[in-house]
Design a protein around this motif. Structure first.
Motif, mmCIF file in Angstrom:
data_model
loop_
_atom_site.group_PDB
_atom_site.id
_atom_site.type_symbol
_atom_site.label_atom_id
_atom_site.label_comp_id
_atom_site.label_asym_id
_atom_site.label_seq_id
_atom_site.Cartn_x
_atom_site.Cartn_y
_atom_site.Cartn_z
ATOM 1 N N ALA A 152 30.197 12.074 39.100
ATOM 2 C CA ALA A 152 29.378 11.615 37.524
ATOM 3 C C ALA A 152 29.644 10.364 37.256
ATOM 4 C CB ALA A 152 29.404 12.558 36.562
ATOM 5 N N GLY A 153 31.214 10.295 37.195
ATOM 6 C CA GLY A 153 31.648 9.056 36.745
ATOM 7 C C GLY A 153 31.453 8.213 37.485
ATOM 8 N N GLU A 154 31.260 8.483 38.819
ATOM 9 C CA GLU A 154 31.607 6.886 39.762
ATOM 10 C C GLU A 154 29.824 6.806 39.811
ATOM 11 O OE1 GLU A 154 33.385 5.096 41.784
ATOM 12 O OE2 GLU A 154 35.647 6.500 40.674
ATOM 13 N N SER A 155 29.291 7.852 39.390
ATOM 14 C CA SER A 155 27.612 7.371 39.734
ATOM 15 C C SER A 155 27.395 6.340 38.288
ATOM 16 C CB SER A 155 27.385 8.428 40.173
ATOM 17 O OG SER A 155 25.913 7.943 39.837
ATOM 18 N N ALA A 156 27.761 6.755 37.768
ATOM 19 C CA ALA A 156 26.809 6.386 36.494
ATOM 20 C C ALA A 156 27.840 4.934 36.294
ATOM 21 C CB ALA A 156 27.507 6.946 35.626
ATOM 22 N N LEU A 157 29.205 4.548 36.390
ATOM 23 C CA LEU A 157 29.490 3.633 36.999
ATOM 24 C C LEU A 157 28.555 3.070 37.918
ATOM 25 C CD1 LEU A 157 32.569 1.421 36.207
ATOM 26 C CD2 LEU A 157 33.160 2.497 37.942
ATOM 27 N N VAL A 181 25.808 19.351 41.511
ATOM 28 C CA VAL A 181 25.709 20.229 40.310
ATOM 29 C C VAL A 181 24.699 21.473 40.867
ATOM 30 C CG1 VAL A 181 24.321 20.182 38.110
ATOM 31 C CG2 VAL A 181 25.357 18.114 38.572
ATOM 32 N N VAL A 224 24.972 14.088 43.114
ATOM 33 C CA VAL A 224 25.756 14.236 42.066
ATOM 34 C C VAL A 224 24.407 15.542 41.800
ATOM 35 C CG1 VAL A 224 26.091 14.397 39.437
ATOM 36 C CG2 VAL A 224 26.635 12.359 41.208
ATOM 37 N N ALA A 225 23.659 15.207 41.702
ATOM 38 C CA ALA A 225 21.964 16.723 41.387
ATOM 39 C C ALA A 225 22.249 17.969 42.508
ATOM 40 C CB ALA A 225 21.133 15.987 41.301
ATOM 41 N N GLU A 229 22.740 9.144 42.250
ATOM 42 C CA GLU A 229 22.942 9.992 41.519
ATOM 43 C C GLU A 229 22.324 10.706 42.240
ATOM 44 O OE1 GLU A 229 19.631 8.641 38.693
ATOM 45 O OE2 GLU A 229 20.492 6.350 39.895
ATOM 46 N N HIS A 268 36.246 19.238 37.716
ATOM 47 C CA HIS A 268 36.622 17.984 37.468
ATOM 48 C C HIS A 268 35.939 17.081 38.709
ATOM 49 C CE1 HIS A 268 40.062 19.481 34.036
ATOM 50 N NE2 HIS A 268 38.819 19.981 34.188
ATOM 51 N N ALA A 328 32.741 15.584 38.013
ATOM 52 C CA ALA A 328 33.016 14.771 36.464
ATOM 53 C C ALA A 328 32.977 13.679 36.814
ATOM 54 C CB ALA A 328 34.183 15.957 35.527
ATOM 55 N N GLU A 329 34.925 13.757 38.034
ATOM 56 C CA GLU A 329 34.572 12.189 38.672
ATOM 57 C C GLU A 329 33.049 11.895 39.912
ATOM 58 O OE1 GLU A 329 38.339 11.301 39.653
ATOM 59 O OE2 GLU A 329 37.353 9.740 40.168
#
Lengths: 387, 358
Positions: free
Chosen positions: B244-249, B217, B213-214, B210, B238, B241-242
């Motif tokens: 963020a997706g892995e982190s959210a998952l 960003v 990602v921050a 997390e 992109h 975004a990728e």
């Protein structure tokens, strides 16, 4: 950054959810045993069987979250989730009612006229009324706001002219939700002046032509509207609010289990076929990885469902689910090639081989339909504050 | 999450922000142990999060403790909070009371240590922060089943191995060490302990990702090239975004696993599937997010001064500790295939093995 929730709330689980799951499983086993359907890959798009949809309607499994007075069961979003995931993993032919159950019905419930609700929703719930999406056009794909279909006020209603493309299942649908321009895009920006219509497909001037896709299935359609008259009541929602309404459906459209389970039926049969063999650790790990990732995607998708249930609009989170999920349902087939090379056409007598071939031939569409993954990544980037 | 839980997490956040931070983390690696930070953590009772109030602890839920651990990883905490929490939890399970001295945790394979005539023999590889902890608790297989032993670190000989992130991962040799205490594991099995340990590492990875990602960003918004912020380039958007997706998952997987582990009615097979999923997904995400974060940061991310490396090196280490994705994928694959093989009624499916619970 603050716009993205990386924490997904747990769904509220009620014991009737598991009972419902067992009921759905028992029904599906029975249908298969009687040969009423053959498990198909990408069944929510390629499996069109109005009779099957009617059977689900008779059991009360379509529109389950809607009010009883409109034919629903007033059950939770989790009940619906369980029904849909069980249908998907069984590869049941559910396309006929899928769009109406998932998004057109909820849209009518939210924005439709009372007569639409009373007339159409109970028929959808009964599995007798199907609705197609009329969004893309020959010149408008990812850039949806550029649609050229026009609707003009005339004779106490509207006259619609234009062409809608890639509408799945339109040949068996009674209605199409048509996004049309009702005012020039000069005033108020290009997202203004768009309106949704619920057009009866038996209206004069409508012609539907099937389009065969590369897997050989003819579920796509090109629909022409040649000066088609519809009544004032056909306006779905508010005039000029079409863009907000269409994008408002996206969280529903993008976060469901169909965004990562389209090819699960092939993986399930693959697991069953090799369970009796001596497997190497590498092979076990390949299967384990696929299963782990599906489980995680499911948790994320359920989390978005909980956010929706709480009345939030998790558009960005839904885009994350769809971006990861659709690429993953493609990857499942790539990984299974290690066990079963895929060279034959999908008409093989061997059920597993047919599923694998069919999945491979259908997979290019997964990362396109409902918003390409590039468009989704743009939405995610905007949610992160990059655009 | 309960209101009081949020209060504890807020307190922890304040402590970690006030007393921790990138500079402290680098200093800790250079040998300057952050004593004040640890004192603040202890004073807030965080190491006792999993200990019941009757034993002098906070009485927090499993989920609260894991949330704390995830949060500490967002700050790259260079201290054994997770290890001490695990040790305390184990010891209370076995004895009903918290250990009196600061105790760490060593997970060993059943063959690694033997108890002979009341003394322990064997070698424990890569024990986290052993050189900073006066005691260690370790599970030992004995003739009376699984037992938990507490040993004083001074009685052992310690190597001075470091992790990729420069944290102590000492080799600990027990050459006839008499345990300070020995207790039955009270219904715990080695599998349970291993699962909880893996889930702890998975939560640490999720927290660190997390933050990565921050950091990314912020960096791509500030860094200008070709006359505009990197964030304005679609290729960069992109990539982020990728990530963020892995982190959210990863987050979705660890939170779900925490719910399953906290549910007393969950079957052992449900716990295995949940933990295997969490560790597999987070360990895989660790590699992907690290690669993308460094690519987006350019040379800056590769420098020691910029904090990204504190997270990259930690997640690279954590992903291979307590079982890599390869290990857990294999366990999960084996579990599902075995269930399919053993099914007699034909109603068992891979789906029913992985889709139990929410």
């Amino acid at each position: 950054m603050q716009n993205i929730r990386f924490n997904f709330p747990a769904p509220d689980v009620d014991p009737t959810v598991e009972t419902l799951r067992q009921d759905v499983r028992a029904f599906l086993r029975g249908e298969r045993r009687q040969g009423h359907f053959r498990p198909g890959t990408d069944c929510w798009c390629a499996g069109i069987d109005p009779d099957f949809s009617r059977k689900l309607g008779q059991r009360g499994w379509i529109g389950v979250t809607w009010p009883k007075r409109y034919g629903g069961q007033e059950l939770s979003a989790l009940h619906r989730y369980v029904i849909t995931e069980e249908l998907l993993v069984a590869g049941a032919p559910v396309h006929a009612h899928w769009i109406a159950d998932r998004q057109s019905g909820p849209l009518i419930l939210k924005c439709g006229t009372e007569s639409m609700r009373r007339d159409i929703l109970p028929r959808i719930a009964a599995g007798e009324c199907f609705i197609a999406l009329g969004l893309s056009e020959p010149g408008s794909g990812s850039d949806l706001a550029s649609v050229k279909t026009r609707a003009e006020k005339a004779d106490g209603g509207w006259r619609i002219t234009g062409t809608k493309l890639w509408s799945s299942g339109a040949q068996i649908c009674q209605y199409m939700t048509v996004l049309a321009r009702t005012a020039s895009s000069d005033a108020g920006g290009r997202h203004a002046g768009l309106t949704q219509f619920l057009v009866p497909l038996d209206s004069a001037g409508v012609s539907i032509r099937g389009i065969r896709d590369m897997s050989g299935v003819e579920h796509f359609n090109e629909t022409h509207f040649d000066d088609v008259w519809v009544s004032e009541d056909a306006v779905l929602g508010a005039e000029g609010e079409g863009w907000q309404q269409v994008t408002g459906e996206l969280a529903l459209e993008r976060s469901g289990p169909e965004r990562f389970l389209s090819t699960f039926v092939a993986l399930e049969q693959a697991c069953g076929a090799i369970a009796g063999e001596e497997l190497t650790d590498h092979q076990l790990a390949t299967l384990g990885r696929l299963l782990a990732r599906i489980r995680a995607l499911r948790s994320m998708s359920l989390g978005v469902a909980s956010l929706l249930q709480q009345g939030q609009s998790p558009d960005v989170e839904a885009a994350l689910v769809k971006d990861l999920g659709t690429r993953f349902e493609q990857e499942i087939i790539e990984r299974l090639r290690e066990f079963w090379p895929i060279t034959q056409g999908p008409d093989s007598d061997n059920e597993l081989r047919a599923l694998l071939s069919d999945s491979l031939l259908r997979q290019p569409s997964f990362t396109l339909r409902g918003g390409t993954n590039e468009v989704l990544k743009g939405i995610i980037a905007r949610g992160l504050g990059l655009r | 999450m309960e209101q009081v839980d949020q209060l504890i997490l807020d307190t922890a956040e304040r402590i970690l922000a006030d007393h921790g931070g990138p500079e402290r983390v680098n200093q800790a690696e250079d040998g300057c142990y952050p004593v004040e930070l640890w004192r603040a953590i202890e004073e807030a009772g965080l190491p006792l999060a999993w200990i019941g109030e009757d034993a002098g602890g906070v009485g927090g839920s499993l989920e609260l403790g894991l949330a704390l651990i995830r949060q500490s990883a967002r700050f790259a905490l260079p201290l054994p909070l997770a290890e001490v929490m695990l040790a305390n939890w184990l010891w209370v399970r076995a004895t009903g009371q918290a250990p009196e001295t600061l105790t760490g945790f060593a997970l060993v394979s059943p063959e690694a240590v033997q108890l002979r005539a009341g003394r322990l023999y064997g070698t424990l590889a890569a024990v986290a922060f052993a050189d900073r902890l006066p005691q260690l608790v370790l599970p030992v297989e004995t003739d009376h089943g699984l037992q938990l032993a507490v040993v004083a670190t001074v009685d052992c000989s310690l190597g001075n191995q470091r992790s990729l992130a420069g944290e102590a991962r000492n080799e600990v040799t027990l050459n006839g060490v008499e345990p300070v205490a020995l207790a039955g594991a009270s219904e715990l099995e080695l599998d349970d302990i291993q699962a909880l340990t893996a889930l702890v590492r998975a939560h640490q990875i999720a927290g660190a990702l997390e933050r990565m990602v921050a950091l990314t960003v912020t960096y791509v918004q500030e860094r200008q090239q070709f006359g505009r912020a990197l964030a304005k380039f679609q290729a960069i958007q992109h990539m982020v975004a990728e990530m963020a997706g892995e982190s959210a998952l990863a987050n979705a997987a660890v939170e779900q696993a925490a719910r399953v582990m906290a549910d007393p009615s969950a079957e052992p097979s449900a716990r295995l599937v949940a933990v295997a999923t969490a560790k597999s997904v987070t360990s895989e995400a660790a590699g992907k997010v690290t690669q993308l974060a460094h690519q987006a940061h350019g040379a800056m991310g590769f420098s020691h001064e910029y904090p990204l490396q504190q997270y990259s090196r930690r997640v690279w280490c954590w992903r291979d500790e307590s079982g890599s994705e390869f290990y857990w994928n294999c366990r999960l694959g084996h579990h599902v295939v075995t269930q399919l093989r053993d099914a007699s009624d034909g109603e068992r499916s891979a789906w029913s093995s992985i889709a139990q619970g929410f």
